[in-house]
Design an enzyme around this catalytic site. Sequence first.
Site, mmCIF file in Angstrom:
data_model
loop_
_atom_site.group_PDB
_atom_site.id
_atom_site.type_symbol
_atom_site.label_atom_id
_atom_site.label_comp_id
_atom_site.label_asym_id
_atom_site.label_seq_id
_atom_site.Cartn_x
_atom_site.Cartn_y
_atom_site.Cartn_z
ATOM 1 C CG ASP A 1 18.315 43.709 46.799
ATOM 2 O OD1 ASP A 1 18.740 42.850 45.999
ATOM 3 O OD2 ASP A 1 17.659 43.418 47.826
ATOM 4 C CE LYS B 1 14.557 44.802 49.271
ATOM 5 N NZ LYS B 1 16.010 45.013 49.452
ATOM 6 C CE LYS C 1 15.248 41.236 49.851
ATOM 7 N NZ LYS C 1 16.673 41.642 49.708
#
Length: 215
Positions: free
Chosen positions: A89, A152, A181
């Site tokens: 991430d 995300k 996400k």
Amino acid sequence: MKYAKYFDHTILSPEASAAEVDRICDEALANDFASVCVNQYRTAQVAERLKGTDVLTCTVVGFPLGAVATEVKVFETECAIRDGAQEIDMVLNVGAMKDKDYDYVLADIAAVKKACGDKAELKVIIETCLLDDEEKKKACELAVLAKADFVKTSTGFSKGGAVAEDVALMKNVVAGRAKVKASGGIRDYETAQKMIAAGADRLGTSKTLAIISEA
């Protein structure tokens, strides 16, 4: 999809101890969550604890500001994968987005994606609370161009977290070319359901057990 598999069970506080990280791993295993998400220092510990299971090891890169050189993000990624990370991430360079330096942003993401190779999926944290809608759209487009696997919403360390409207916007932009996400401020079942309804494929939260118990 099994409800528990929406969740990246997350512990990113700098003071998190080894015992606390082990507990998070055990909770993830007991509930069959998608992953455990940690800072790079804890990657090897988590990978060992989760070894042989389908709960993934997820590591943050360039966290939480994204304002480091691409080479630093690449090195962090390489270290994380060496230690067992299966998902990365990374935080987008928000300042470069504000400068409209799209070539840099694209190259930054692409370099981390290249470092991931076929060993880890890449999620790009665009930090929606710091961007206007046009910047969010552009950030998502750049992530898709760089072949990121997810976009995300948030780190959870800035001035705001995930909101359903941003999730829906991101879902519309990526249009099946990447997943979405939602993370940051997801603390209860009602909020989690709003994010999923808006199009989230994955949820990042440290309140996973509370949400699951409500469900």
